[in-house]
Design an enzyme around this catalytic site. Structure first.
Site, PDB file in Angstrom:
ATOM      1  N   HIS A 316       0.824  -1.206   0.000  1.00  0.00           N
ATOM      2  CA  HIS A 316       0.000   0.000   0.000  1.00  0.00           C
ATOM      3  C   HIS A 316       0.862   1.261   0.000  1.00  0.00           C
ATOM      4  CE1 HIS A 316      -3.184   2.810   0.772  1.00  0.00           C
ATOM      5  NE2 HIS A 316      -2.662   3.176   1.925  1.00  0.00           N
ATOM      6  N   SER A 317       0.513   2.225  -0.845  1.00  0.00           N
ATOM      7  CA  SER A 317       1.124   3.548  -0.854  1.00  0.00           C
ATOM      8  C   SER A 317       2.653   3.466  -0.993  1.00  0.00           C
ATOM      9  CB  SER A 317       0.706   4.309   0.413  1.00  0.00           C
ATOM     10  OG  SER A 317       1.136   5.648   0.376  1.00  0.00           O
ATOM     11  N   TYR A 318       3.408   3.930   0.018  1.00  0.00           N
ATOM     12  CA  TYR A 318       4.868   3.915  -0.075  1.00  0.00           C
ATOM     13  C   TYR A 318       5.417   2.496  -0.112  1.00  0.00           C
ATOM     14  CZ  TYR A 318       9.506   5.991   0.368  1.00  0.00           C
ATOM     15  OH  TYR A 318      10.790   6.411   0.117  1.00  0.00           O
ATOM     16  N   GLY A 320       4.479   0.319  -2.137  1.00  0.00           N
ATOM     17  CA  GLY A 320       4.672   0.037  -3.553  1.00  0.00           C
ATOM     18  C   GLY A 320       6.011   0.556  -4.046  1.00  0.00           C
ATOM     19  N   THR A 344      -2.007  -0.903  -3.807  1.00  0.00           N
ATOM     20  CA  THR A 344      -3.155  -0.044  -3.539  1.00  0.00           C
ATOM     21  C   THR A 344      -2.665   1.380  -3.337  1.00  0.00           C
ATOM     22  OG1 THR A 344      -3.087  -0.528  -1.160  1.00  0.00           O
ATOM     23  CG2 THR A 344      -4.524  -1.903  -2.509  1.00  0.00           C
TER      24      THR A 344
END
Length: 404
Positions: A316-318, A320, A344
């Protein structure tokens, strides 16, 4: 409101099931009143004629003391409970945080016009919730807490991750979970959702339980635990009077200047740090000093050593971005073990991270990024980046666990 986002594990490569996610949306939160310059337009003070003053004197004052700092001096002590019960809150049977006596949700503005104090209170509660989630990972999810670095000495700073009993021995499939940046720690997606919604929305626990039911081994990363904080040692500054070889008159003049300087410094410190909060310093954890370092370290010492034929990531977010960095540093190894990646609202950028053509091609085939969008769920969303497909996470917010 919530939204179940079906996250598949790669339509072309994987026949097994992965996860679904409801992506947490950030809310716009006002952190300081009067932060917009436009709010001052038309105010009476803005029409006053300029007042004569000594520029050196006024600029020195303004550089040391501002309105927010002055307002701190009247705030209550920053002394908060260290348990949920002390805060008079508990999680109910639905996993919602509620006041023990009133049954009401958490109230941020506990004291009016004391934003800093309210924020400190919120952070203190957040630390308790982090420990509470750790307990749930061990007791409810039966995960083991593994200390890192694996060869750490007794005295050096340490972090940890969580793993299922079969994480390294499961021959078939392994799921790896990576949260985003900020205050969240292992097992969390969003602290705000845990406090304001429920545990299912804000933690990784539903993912973990369903994954284990489906026969996955599980590893939960802890990429934001990069350092420990310790109190700064106090530095002793010897008095000028210690220089016994100086003339008495000169020594007296220096002592007088020193006392005046100390008086001014103490005056400012009263406003800058009204409650004498401890000055802290950070001691970074070896080979885990950033989320990117942490991802590579856990890969080298755990994931790469696992027996699983198929490894799946949910980032999720960072998280990724950390995964893409892992690919850049361990491209061949990642390609040989990872079957699919569910992102995500990932903030990775293949250009800025200088991901090569072969990595971008692999991501197009094996990754999918569910992003915030007003389009219906799973609708294709255009991207400026030539990496993985982007699809809509739907209108509503939250994170759920629906393995399909």
């Amino acid at each position: 409101m919530r939204n179940d986002v079906s996250v598949f594990c790669g339509p072309r490569k994987c026949g097994s099931n992965l996860v679904g996610a409801r992506i947490p949306r950030g809310k716009v939160i006002t952190t300081a009143r009067g932060s917009s310059t436009g709010e001052l337009e038309g105010h009476a003070s803005s029409r006053l004629p300029p007042q004569p003053c000594s520029w050196g004197q006024s600029s020195d004052l303004l550089s040391r003391i501002d309105l927010d700092e002055l307002m701190k001096k009247d705030e209550p002590p920053l002394d908060f409970p260290d348990t949920l019960e002390g805060f008079e809150y508990a999680f109910n049977e639905k996993g919602q945080l509620r006041h023990i006596k009133t049954g009401e949700p958490f109230v941020f503005n506990y004291r009016e016009d004391l934003h800093r104090w309210n924020q400190k209170r919120y952070e203190a509660l957040g630390e308790i919730i982090t420990k509470y989630v750790y307990e749930l990972l061990e007791k409810d999810c039966n995960l083991k807490k593994i200390s890192i670095p694996v060869d750490a000495t007794e005295s050096e700073p340490k972090s940890f991750i969580f793993m299922s009993e079969d994480a390294l021995t499961n021959p078939q499939k392994l799921m790896v979970l990576i949260h985003g940046s900020g205050v969240v720690r292992a097992g969390q997606w969003a602290r705000r959702l845990i406090i304001n919604e429920d545990l299912d929305s804000g933690t990784q626990i539903p993912f973990i339980k369903r994954a284990m039911d489906e026969g996955y081994g599980v590893i939960v990363l802890n990429p934001n635990e990069n350092y420990i904080e310790v109190e700064k040692p106090k530095i002793h500054v010897p008095s000028s009077s210690d220089s016994s070889d100086e003339p008495a008159e000169k020594r007296e003049r220096k002592d007088k200047v020193s006392k005046e300087t100390k008086k001014r410094r103490d005056f400012y410190e009263k406003y800058r740090n009204p409650q004498r909060e401890k000055e802290m310093m950070q001691l970074y954890i070896r080979e885990n000093g950033s989320p990117e370092e942490h991802a590579v370290y856990v890969w080298d010492h755990f994931i790469a050593q696992s027996a699983a034929e198929n490894v799946f990531f949910v980032a999720h977010s960072y998280g990724g971005l950390a995964f893409v960095e892992l690919m850049i540093q361990r491209e061949a190894d990642v390609k040989s073990k990872v079957t699919a990646v569910a992102l995500t609202d990932s903030v990775h950028n293949v250009w800025h991270q200088e991901a090569g053509k072969t990595i971008r091609e692999w991501m197009r085939e094996n990754c999918c990024n569910w992003v915030s969008s007003s389009e219906p769920l799973d609708t294709s969303v255009e991207s400026m980046l030539p990496d993985c497909p982007r699809v809509s996470a739907g209108l509503r917010s939250g994170i759920s666990a629906t393995l399909i």
